[in-house]
Scaffold this active site. Sequence first.
Site, PDB file in Angstrom:
ATOM      1  N   ASP A 344       1.160   0.666  -2.960  1.00 38.64           N
ATOM      2  CA  ASP A 344       1.670  -0.685  -3.155  1.00 38.64           C
ATOM      3  C   ASP A 344       1.559  -1.483  -1.856  1.00 38.64           C
ATOM      4  OD1 ASP A 344       3.336  -2.687  -4.682  1.00 38.64           O
ATOM      5  OD2 ASP A 344       4.723  -2.256  -3.050  1.00 38.64           O
ATOM      6  N   GLU A 380      -3.615  -1.196  -3.259  1.00 35.23           N
ATOM      7  CA  GLU A 380      -3.381  -2.565  -3.702  1.00 35.23           C
ATOM      8  C   GLU A 380      -3.679  -3.413  -2.469  1.00 35.23           C
ATOM      9  OE1 GLU A 380      -0.010  -5.234  -5.944  1.00 35.23           O
ATOM     10  OE2 GLU A 380       0.643  -3.950  -4.299  1.00 35.23           O
TER      11      GLU A 380
END
Length: 703
Positions: A344, A380
Amino acid sequence: MTFQVWPGTAYPLGATYDGTGTNFALFSEVAEKVELCLFDEAGTETRIRLPEMDAYVWHAFLPGIQPGQRYGFRVHGPYDPLQGQRCNPNKLLLDPYAKAIDGQVDWAPAVFGYDFKTKERNDEDSAAHMPKSVVTNPYFDWGVDRPPRIPYHKTVIYEAHVKGLTMTHPRVPEELRGTYAGIAHPAVIDHLTELGVTAIELMPVHQFVQDDTLEQKGLRNYWGYNTIGFFAPHNEYASNTDNGMQVAEFKGMVRTLHEAGIEVILDVVYNHTAEGNHLGPTLSFKGIDNQAYYRLVEGDEQYYMDTTGTGNSLNVRTPQSLQLIMDSLRYWITEMHVDGFRFDLASTLARQFHEVDRLSAFFDLVHQDPIVSQVKLIAEPWDIGDGGYQVGNFPALWTEWNGKYRDTVRDFWRGEPATVGEFASRLTGSADLYQHSGRRPVASINFVTAHDGFTLNDLVSYNEKHNEANGEDNNDGESHNRSWNGGVEGRTDDPEVLALRAQQRRNFIATLMLSQGVPMLLHGDELGRSQGGNNNGYCQDSPITWINWDAVDEGLLEFTKLVTKIRTDHPTFRRRRFFHGRPVRREAGAPVPDIAWLNPDGEQMDEDDWDNDHAKSVAVYLNGHGIRSTDERGEDVVDDCFYLVFNAYHEPIDFVLPSAEFAAAWTVVLDTADFGPVDAVQVQAGEKVTVAGRAMLVLSSAP
């Protein structure tokens, strides 16, 4: 109660049970004294001073301490927020290396290090309001478990939420719904295997904290991007948490998925923790060694650097934070048997200094690590800091969520002008983003929808977000969704609008599965799942975000299975190298390129065609002789040739099939204007095929 304390080994950190007792070890460079706090069933606390300290690791061995023992730490040391120091022995601290955690934060004022009334240090004891770390038994019978090790070019990823995937499934027993055991249930496994899924990417399962602000509004942190335990499976997703049994349940899920040939990828949040900013709670790292674990504002160290939008960022410039991350990754690979990670806001991990640094220490550690470097690593590739959007800029070994793929495919199918050229690039693996760094098409994790944003159903049903249920006056969530509702906002009974939306869903799924790269499907998209236009379901632990297994779009499900099987059966759509456009030798006939782009007249595209901003249709020839790969036996991979026709225009268009040098005849194998398999009708070279408005046609020719 008294305990015999022996000198313990300084490493590994955390609580390590050896069958006779437990070694406890905690890192803190600033601590003056560290107390281990043991809690019995009644919550009575016993404090034991850790007598040994080596290399700033405080440690001790306690004979007789068994799995299930609940514990925490109290760290005595400097408290000077202006200098970035926040030790406070009145705050019970979770072990950063705890393998299991029991309970939740109840958000009493005592868990905060700052008293909002007196504006001074808060010395209330937080133990009664804190979850507790748990000693676990590392033994688990893995049997013959082996990692599937599915190569990227054969991978189909299914992004899922442990609770949302299983919470309403009628064939999963109620007591297992919303749990790791629920995902391991045969009903869920069967669905994944029939769908052609080879990897399930689970949204955060590291122990996370519920948000006080959300709970006050009757909401919950559903997504889980609020980690406090980087080694512990989230306890709310376990059907049994007695004595840390969530660890065994998680392992059992992994073992069962592996038996079905499905890899397990974890969405991990190493960019920040649940402790928030300078006004946030003191739960673990902040009270152990604040400066070692967090990035502080230089010259004003009472404040935290925040490139994540959550209040803090882990300090990947220090060996302690880097060790924590690497130890966590290795633990989940070696002990929990997971097969990869999706990072993330990975750009934050690349910020060794202020700027995003592709060669930061974190990536150096990953690349040289003999364990972590061998699993799937997915970035990401953005955060909210300056220069944080880094799609295409991550180093070798890494794949990326390709946000440009998502945006371009959405724009193309909603009929935006000047999209054909970029659509062609995204369809063929995004060489413009990845080839310069020596990476292959599989560096692109292709997706149209993900947890963050509209579901596929909502993407074709809403022009605007509808997040009123989140309690933020519809101000949260992305406002530019590149969506199109087909003429009516939201629910409708209009048969023409419903037919158009169904066709658009098929367009998106077919495009996704037949693009070069690695496809990622959001859970429930194959079933027609809707969130009622809510594009920010982070706080909706409710039927809004759970899959409704009683309202399955059977036609869409069967279509998804069909197009996924086409991808699985045909290496033409799973190339390991980029197209080069040069002629390829064939057993019979003149050489033709490995790829050719054609206009509706059947002629190869020229500059004027590519520069036509009003063009909304294109066709591509994929040469099954030009794959340039060998199989497991070292033999050349040869496949059928395919002709894909995309028409994003609202009216039907006649496409002339390419000349006989490409193929003498073609068979239609997929038509998104239809509901399923089409009749195997042959069409001769040079003949016309009609492609419905806003539809896609796939034709094949056997070698």
